[in-house]
Design an enzyme around this catalytic site. Structure first.
Site, mmCIF file in Angstrom:
data_model
loop_
_atom_site.group_PDB
_atom_site.id
_atom_site.type_symbol
_atom_site.label_atom_id
_atom_site.label_comp_id
_atom_site.label_asym_id
_atom_site.label_seq_id
_atom_site.Cartn_x
_atom_site.Cartn_y
_atom_site.Cartn_z
ATOM 1 N N CYS A 232 -86.684 49.081 -9.280
ATOM 2 C CA CYS A 232 -85.124 48.829 -9.293
ATOM 3 C C CYS A 232 -84.918 48.251 -10.702
ATOM 4 O O CYS A 232 -84.336 47.253 -11.291
ATOM 5 C CB CYS A 232 -85.057 47.562 -8.514
ATOM 6 N N GLY A 236 -82.738 48.222 -17.395
ATOM 7 C CA GLY A 236 -84.249 48.112 -17.952
ATOM 8 C C GLY A 236 -84.792 46.945 -18.896
ATOM 9 O O GLY A 236 -85.443 47.034 -19.674
ATOM 10 N N GLY A 237 -83.966 45.953 -18.731
ATOM 11 C CA GLY A 237 -84.560 44.751 -19.542
ATOM 12 C C GLY A 237 -85.892 44.486 -19.243
ATOM 13 O O GLY A 237 -86.818 44.183 -20.181
ATOM 14 N N LYS A 238 -86.627 44.624 -18.029
ATOM 15 C CA LYS A 238 -87.889 44.253 -17.583
ATOM 16 C C LYS A 238 -88.782 45.329 -18.000
ATOM 17 O O LYS A 238 -89.920 44.996 -18.348
ATOM 18 C CB LYS A 238 -88.039 43.773 -16.333
ATOM 19 N N ASP A 283 -82.870 59.403 -5.374
ATOM 20 C CA ASP A 283 -81.685 60.123 -4.464
ATOM 21 C C ASP A 283 -82.191 60.447 -3.095
ATOM 22 O O ASP A 283 -81.289 61.019 -2.401
ATOM 23 C CB ASP A 283 -81.209 61.319 -5.488
ATOM 24 N N CYS A 354 -83.563 37.146 -8.527
ATOM 25 C CA CYS A 354 -82.935 36.051 -9.518
ATOM 26 C C CYS A 354 -82.269 35.222 -8.504
ATOM 27 O O CYS A 354 -81.003 34.601 -8.642
ATOM 28 C CB CYS A 354 -81.915 36.572 -10.575
#
Length: 403
Positions: A232, A236-238, A283, A354
């Site tokens: 998920c 794309g921070g992680k 998809d 979170c």
């Protein structure tokens, strides 16, 4: 502080969009800040912080102002007057502020501050579920901290620089930072600043990422050369953190149901100097099935209520609805069931949210481990982060190992 008409009008316009048109506060504020090129950083700061403040305390201010939704412009000016009065700001002689009952406002504030749902400005149902899942004492402390402004935390891009070098670079640009014990890649700003305008950001030396969020990639225990799936990935921070921990070696497959988010990740990856990410849109069931038993590590940063990050998204508490919470729990379990099949024998899975609610966190892990799909996995450890204990965002993460 002296109120300026054009700045106050911008705030009222922003609130109309957020409350009545259900637009996201961060997007509305981004647009507002482009409104007048002559505004300096102080002007923009006033518009952003005042808008967020009134969004955060909507229920309390509306109750004091004796106005009900849907708000018209006069209602919003009354709420603005409440905000200004409680901040100790002298109201100018404008028609919007005629007959503002200053003393009554302060009296009502003292009265309502004794009731948690008004004091912390939250919907009844969120208050009830917080008490039910966390207990009276813990919830009272947690929701109070969720109404405070969050610190700005940077994650150093170790592919390009070190924490010490970045700290010196930013110091030369009049931005002071400090290390945070226990967070190897984090720098905390001592004062708020627009770091996105710095050369260091444009060169990809850091990303803005809360300290709690930085713990998620660390828990995966990735190594250079591995095959890692971020299921998920979003923007794309992680994913980018994982890439730096893998030293750009191996393969990261970043997946999401939204192609638009992966396009943002592509831009960020280029700036960060990351080149070991493949992006795949979910998809159909095919992209998942193709990866069955193939990944050394799988990250499920699951969609959730976001109740651990209300400090950053104060409008979320007004957009959330009880039925969404029921729906999202079903989605979380479904994702765990399906995406866990990508972990190969001896591989590891991290499930993270979170949220601070056990029903989205440890209860989901327990349900998964008791299911048919979960019988191949062993619980290794988990970490529950509450904002009132850590000072950073509320998060949950669990590490599972496949036999």
């Amino acid at each position: 502080m002296r109120l300026h008409r054009n700045l106050c009008f911008a705030v009222i316009d922003g609130l109309m969009s957020i409350f009545n048109d259900e637009e996201y506060a961060d997007k509305v504020i981004q647009q507002l800040l482009k409104r007048d090129k002559r505004w300096g950083s102080r002007d923009r700061g006033f518009v952003a912080e005042t808008t967020y403040d009134i969004v955060r305390w909507k229920r309390l201010y509306a109750e004091i102002a004796e106005v009900k939704e849907p708000f018209n412009r006069d209602n919003l000016w009354r709420m603005f007057a409440v905000w200004a009065t409680l901040k100790g700001i002298k109201l100018p002689d404008w028609k919007y502020f005629e007959n503002t009952p200053t003393r009554k406002i302060k009296g009502r504030f003292d009265e309502l501050s004794k009731i948690r749902k008004f004091r912390e400005s939250i919907p009844d149902w969120i208050d009830a579920i917080g008490v039910e899942e966390l207990g009276e004492s813990k919830w009272t402390k947690e929701i109070a901290v969720q109404n405070k402004q969050a610190d700005v935390i940077l994650r150093v891009n170790t592919l390009k620089t070190s924490k010490e070098k970045l700290q010196n670079t930013l110091f030369d640009q009049d931005i002071e930072t400090e290390f945070i014990k226990g967070y190897p890649s984090a720098l905390k700003l001592t004062e708020r600043a627009n770091v996105f305008m710095t050369e260091a950001f444009k060169k990809g030396l850091f990303e803005v990422q809360d300290a709690s969020s930085q713990l998620v990639a660390e828990m995966l225990h990735v190594e250079p050369g591995m095959k890692v799936v971020d299921t998920c990935a979003g923007a794309g921070g992680k994913t980018l953190h994982i890439a730096s921990l893998m030293e750009n070696k191996g393969q990261i497959i970043a997946m999401d149901i939204y192609e638009s988010k992966l396009k943002k990740l592509k831009v960020r990856a280029r700036r960060n100097g990351v080149h070991n990410i493949d992006m795949r849109v979910i998809d159909s069931t095919k992209p998942i099935k193709k990866l069955h038993n193939k990944a050394d590590r799988v990250l499920i940063d699951a969609p959730c209520s976001g109740l651990g990050v209300l400090r950053r998204n104060p409008d979320a508490k007004w957009k959330l609805e009880p039925q969404f919470l029921d729906q999202i729990r079903g989605i979380q379990q479904d994702i765990l069931q399906r995406y866990s099949k990508m972990v190969k024998s001896g591989g590891k899975l991290v499930y993270a949210t979170c949220s601070i609610l056990p029903s989205e966190n440890e209860n989901q892990i327990n349900a998964f481990l008791e299911s048919e799909a979960g019988k191949d996995f062993t619980f290794a450890k988990d970490k529950k982060v509450l904002a009132h204990e850590s000072g950073y965002d509320g998060f949950y993460m669990a590490l599972l190992e496949r036999h």
